[in-house]
Design a protein around this motif. Structure first.
Motif, PDB file in Angstrom:
ATOM      1  N   ASN A 189       9.873 -56.982  -0.849  1.00 11.60           N
ATOM      2  CA  ASN A 189       8.988 -57.642  -1.812  1.00 11.60           C
ATOM      3  C   ASN A 189       9.663 -57.919  -3.150  1.00 11.60           C
ATOM      4  OD1 ASN A 189       6.931 -57.371   0.070  1.00 11.60           O
ATOM      5  ND2 ASN A 189       6.107 -55.501  -0.858  1.00 11.60           N
ATOM      6  N   PHE A 190      10.480 -56.948  -3.589  1.00  8.84           N
ATOM      7  CA  PHE A 190      11.065 -57.084  -4.926  1.00  8.84           C
ATOM      8  C   PHE A 190      12.455 -57.724  -4.914  1.00  8.84           C
ATOM      9  CE2 PHE A 190       8.185 -53.368  -5.844  1.00  8.84           C
ATOM     10  CZ  PHE A 190       7.333 -54.078  -6.689  1.00  8.84           C
ATOM     11  N   GLU A 191      13.195 -57.548  -3.779  1.00 11.35           N
ATOM     12  CA  GLU A 191      14.604 -57.942  -3.824  1.00 11.35           C
ATOM     13  C   GLU A 191      15.003 -58.982  -2.791  1.00 11.35           C
ATOM     14  OE1 GLU A 191      17.110 -54.370  -3.786  1.00 11.35           O
ATOM     15  OE2 GLU A 191      15.350 -53.258  -4.521  1.00 11.35           O
ATOM     16  N   GLU A 192      14.396 -58.926  -1.622  1.00 15.72           N
ATOM     17  CA  GLU A 192      14.945 -59.720  -0.528  1.00 15.72           C
ATOM     18  C   GLU A 192      14.149 -60.956  -0.127  1.00 15.72           C
ATOM     19  OE1 GLU A 192      17.777 -59.787   0.908  1.00 15.72           O
ATOM     20  OE2 GLU A 192      18.514 -58.112  -0.303  1.00 15.72           O
ATOM     21  N   ALA A 193      12.868 -60.990  -0.415  1.00 16.41           N
ATOM     22  CA  ALA A 193      12.066 -62.133   0.044  1.00 16.41           C
ATOM     23  C   ALA A 193      12.709 -63.424  -0.459  1.00 16.41           C
ATOM     24  CB  ALA A 193      10.640 -62.012  -0.469  1.00 16.41           C
TER      25      ALA A 193
END
Lengths: 678, 285
Positions: free
Chosen positions: B200-204
């Protein structure tokens, strides 16, 4: 003695709805009772989250009344021979009386035919319930719930109405009134039957509901003596919240692990107070890791309540600590760039632009030596905390969070305090920023807000002011008057408008509108402090936006407002004006004065005149007023002993010149004739 | 009482009040309110009594499994009754007793909290219910959904399952909760929280999400024109979740946020309009 009792049982009304509702009901019911001349001894309005109660004690009887019906003007009612015209006959016929029975009354525009219809004494039991039903629907709640065609703060569950022990026919919110209510939702969910006010209060108390607000407050005060002994007592706002959020208050205290004291107390307070209604305890050395709260629970053992609250407090502080540790390392200069994406106003743009305008206004204040150069930095950084996690979580920490971060980073106190304080004063009675830079930053922030709102076409309405421009104007007034800021507000408004003019097209009368708005708010504020409206208008007319001067003069006048000295001063000033009005300025020739009255007056005027310059410089309007009062007897001596309008033109003009000087000196304060209708 | 026993008890209790027990909706949603069993059905004329568990995803609430209270996915127990029964508050109090809470030992408060779901054009009047300071339920009388006034006012009761369970077990770490069947919450969910926080915070993939948002939005509009209300609404939900992911990825500025919300809201309102203007205000479900 008779009595009337009403109660609406409601699903939990918000605390924020209750006080205004109580005051509205008390005010309107009192008006009604007076208008209908019902005799009564006492009117009380109470509220808990679940009920709104009205109790009226007294005879509740009224004398017979009459209604005056006004008909046609007398000159149209009779012909030349004195016979009634069709207008008069028609009027009499409609009332079912003879023309001879009509009377004549004087009105502004002449004499009219009229008739007094006799009315029976109104019966309280008949007229009050429908009035009350209609009044309940008009209570100005901040937001209402709609259900089944009704509207109220929250859904109404039943209504109770009693007069002298008897049920009263009354309908409201789809219910017929009974004599039955219910006890505490959890501790006595039973019906309570009332046959009198005393009975109602006692019956509910037995069912764990303390109806009277002040009685709940007393219970809380007694609880605090036990639970918070040795600590500073919570402020009134907290006590009132507790009082209005429970039916049966019971004070408890708890604690949290010492390690969360690493958090600034402001952040702990936000977690505890705003979200949970708990109050952080303080001793002489400052906050400690203990809190107090009030439960809606009559049990002596609140151990489970305390343990539960302690668990939640710990969880919230853990979260807050996580945010604080992250935010305090951030650079407000860097965060400021993110403000480009935070919309301040959809016409004038982002918060970044707003801080640029504040910076410009700050520069102006610095260059006129009103502020320390650090004000510019404070202006540029003051909105950066809007993008911190702390403010995201606790919006009320805006400003405070930025100040705390700057303090943590070792920035100068003048800087962090200005940012910390710049939303103050938030509302009536709230404190002002503690430093000059804080006051100035708050002032330009509010002024920019006001100017942007007016420039983009926003105007507050009678009922609503979503952008809070009234609060902003009031803040500006308080900063100037109570904060004693000596600055040119008019010039500052020009500067704020000038900055906007670079961005958007402005209307030409913007300045006038803003000035008028601020003066109107000042008039209302001073009036609410009890100053006579004539005095307020006179000083505001004389001083305009120089509000601290206007206010000082108002205070000086207050000391003598009911005295004969002031009346004499006003009369004297009027006598002078009656003569000098419309006269060309005349040249004073002191060497030609023949009488001691002229010479004495000139002497004292000269003395007071030179002293007045000093008083004005020091804003010592009390002394100025004293000086002017001392002139009055000399002027009156002149009037009583000499004819001003002497036949000799030179003598006459010389005396007029002396009175012109007197007028000028008196007017250093104000035109005193404005204090009283002629 | 384990989490699964808590759910069984609530289901049993509300079934006894005449609710049908729906199953969780099979799309990502931010709250139980968003599923068709609430949003679509409150707009229809029929009486409604429904209860269900709904897993709810809020990507920005993820904390990599490191915060003992915040998770990117939690479970809601949702109850909708329309019209709101006259004694609904008492019924609610009894539901708390049914899961073993002895109310006289605690402090129960109805604190003002008027719920609002801007993406759905929905708002209501109500409270967050605090039990010894812990928010355990959101209690709302709906006033509007899809921008339309609801003539018959429904009540929505949303229990936070994890919150309630933490209260019942007197624990302050979500991952230590007893799920039932010999498993803890952590054993079943911790890995998921860690991986999804990272996602959610880094890879989407932001580019992909922006494209998906456009595609879902367009598809919702196209389906709506064909009168396929429920499939259109599914795509509103997909838009909404995609927006939430973009938000947690920090891809949306504060100014743009409002615009995205209005885009989703716009379709939700059109759907509401279609439902309420249909014959007797009904669609077949």
């Amino acid at each position: 003695m008779g009595e009337f009792l009403f109660e609406a049982l409601v699903e939990d009304m918000p605390v924020s709805h209750q006080k205004a509702a109580r005051e509205f009901l008390a005010e309107k019911i009192e008006e009604f009772l007076k208008e209908h001349r019902f005799s009564y001894d006492k009117l009380e309005v109470f509220s808990t989250p679940r009920r709104l109660t009205v109790a009226i004690y007294g005879e509740l009887s009224a004398p017979p009344g009459e209604e005056l019906v006004v008909g046609p003007p007398v000159n149209l009612s009779f012909d030349e021979e004195g016979n009634p015209t069709p207008a008069a006959l028609g009027f009499a016929r409609r009332l079912g009386v003879e023309v001879e029975e009509l009377e004549r009354i004087e009105k502004e525009k002449g004499e009219y035919l009229a008739y007094r219809i006799k009315k029976e004494a109104p019966s309280f039991r008949e007229v009050f319930p429908p009035f009350l039903s209609e009044l309940l629907a008009r209570i100005p709640f901040p937001k209402t719930m709609r259900w089944d065609g009704h509207r109220f703060s929250r859904r109404v569950k039943s209504i109770l109405a009693l007069m002298d022990g008897q049920e009263v026919e009354m309908e409201a919110f789809g219910f017929r009134a009974t004599r039955i209510t219910k006890g505490h939702r959890i501790f006595a969910p039973i019906f309570v039957q009332a046959s009198s006010v005393g009975d109602y209060l006692q019956g509910l108390k037995d069912a764990f509901v303390v109806v009277k607000n002040e009685e709940r407050l007393e219970m809380i005060a007694r609880g605090l003596e036990v639970e918070a002994q040795g600590y500073q007592p919570p402020p009134g706002r907290v006590l009132e919240f507790w009082r209005d959020s429970v039916e049966y208050p019971n004070v408890f205290s708890g604690s949290f692990p010492e390690k969360y004291m690493e958090l600034p107390p402001e952040i702990i307070t936000s977690s505890l107070e705003e979200e949970m209604g708990l109050y952080l305890l303080r001793n002489e050395d400052g906050p400690v890791n203990r809190f107090i709260g009030v439960a809606d629970n009559p049990n002596s053992d609140l151990s489970k309540v305390i343990a539960g609250n302690e668990r939640v407090v710990k969880a919230k502080l853990e979260d807050a600590l996580y945010f604080w540790r992250k935010d305090r390392e951030k650079s407000l200069e860097v965060l400021r760039q993110e403000l480009e994406n935070v919309l301040y106003n959809d016409v004038v743009g982002s918060y970044l632009k707003k801080t640029q305008r504040l910076e410009s206004l700050a520069k102006g204040l610095i260059s006129s030596a009103l502020a320390d150069p650090i004000l510019k930095e404070a202006a540029s950084l003051c909105k950066s905390d809007l993008v911190t996690e702390l403010v995201g979580e606790f919006p009320s920490l805006q400003g405070v969070a930025g100040g705390l971060i700057l303090r943590h980073q070792g920035k100068p106190e003048k800087l962090w305090r200005a940012v910390y304080d710049h939303y103050k004063p938030g509302g009536t009675g709230e404190e002002l920023p503690s430093t000059t830079e804080g006051k100035l930053l708050s002032l330009i922030d509010k002024l920019d807000h006001l100017v942007v709102a007016f420039a983009t076409g926003y105007r507050p309405s009678g009922s609503g002011d979503p952008l809070g421009v009234r609060r902003a104007a009031l803040g500006i007034i308080r900063l100037l008057v109570e904060g004693n800021l000596q600055l040119d507000l008019s010039g500052l408004i020009d500067a704020a408008i000038g900055l906007l003019a670079e961005e958007i097209t402005l209307t030409s009368n913007l300045k006038d509108e803003i000035e008028e708005f601020i003066l109107k708010r000042a008039e209302q504020k001073f009036s609410s402090e009890g100053y006579p409206i004539q005095h307020i208008r006179a000083v505001l007319e004389a001083e305009g936006l120089r509000l601290p001067v206007a206010y000082s003069k108002l205070k000086a006048l207050e000391r003598i407002k009911d005295s004969e000295a002031l009346t004499a001063l006003i009369q004297t000033h009027r006598r002078i004006k009656n003569i000098t009005l419309g006269q060309e300025p005349k040249k004073l020739a002191p060497e030609r004065f023949s009488s001691p009255y002229e010479k004495n007056l000139l002497e004292i005027l000269t003395t007071v005149d030179s002293a007045s310059q000093v008083f004005i410089e020091k804003m010592d309007y009390l002394s100025l007023l004293d000086g002017l009062l001392s002139v009055v007897p000399f002027i009156n001596d002149l009037f009583e002993n000499l004819m001003i309008m002497d036949k000799d033109q030179e003598v006459r003009e010389n005396r007029i010149a002396l009175l012109q000087m007197a007028d000028e000196v008196l007017s250093r304060f104000i035109d005193f004739t404005r204090l009283q209708e002629p | 009482m384990s989490i699964q026993d808590l759910i069984f008890s609530l289901q049993r209790f509300w079934a006894e009040q005449g609710c049908f027990i729906a199953q969780p909706y099979d799309l990502e949603v931010g709250a139980g309110t968003m599923t068709p069993d609430t949003f679509i059905r409150v707009l229809q004329e029929e009486e409604l009594k429904v209860a269900y568990v709904q897993p709810s995803r809020r990507p920005a609430d993820g904390r990599y499994g490191e915060n003992p209270h915040r998770v990117a996915k939690h479970y809601q127990f949702q109850v909708i009754m329309k019209p709101a029964p006259e004694d609904i508050i008492n019924i609610y109090l009894r539901s708390l007793e049914a899961i073993g809470i002895e109310l006289t030992s605690h402090d129960l408060r109805f604190a003002e909290d008027d719920w609002e779901a801007p993406t759905l054009g929905a708002w209501g009047i109500g409270w967050q219910i605090l039990l010894d300071g812990l928010e355990i339920t959101q209690f709302t009388y709906f006033q509007q959904a899809g921008g339309r006034d609801l003539r018959v006012v429904p009540v929505e009761i949303t229990y936070g399952i994890e919150r309630l369970e933490m209260f019942l077990e007197e624990k302050d770490n979500i991952y230590e909760l007893d799920w039932g069947g010999g498993k803890t919450y952590g054993e079943l969910r911790l890995q998921e929280e860690k991986e999804f926080s990272k996602y959610n915070f880094e890879e989407a993939d932001r580019e992909m999400l922006f494209r998906l948002f456009e595609m879902f939005e367009e598809e919702a509009g196209r389906l709506l024109e064909k009168g396929l209300i429920l499939p259109a609404y599914d795509h509103v939900l997909k838009c909404s979740h995609t927006f939430n992911l973009l938000d947690s990825r920090g891809a949306i500025s504060v100014g743009e946020r409002t615009k995205f919300i209005l885009r989703i809201r716009d379709i939700a309102c059109k759907i509401a309009e279609k439902i309420t203007e249909g014959k007797d205000g009904r669609v077949s479900l």
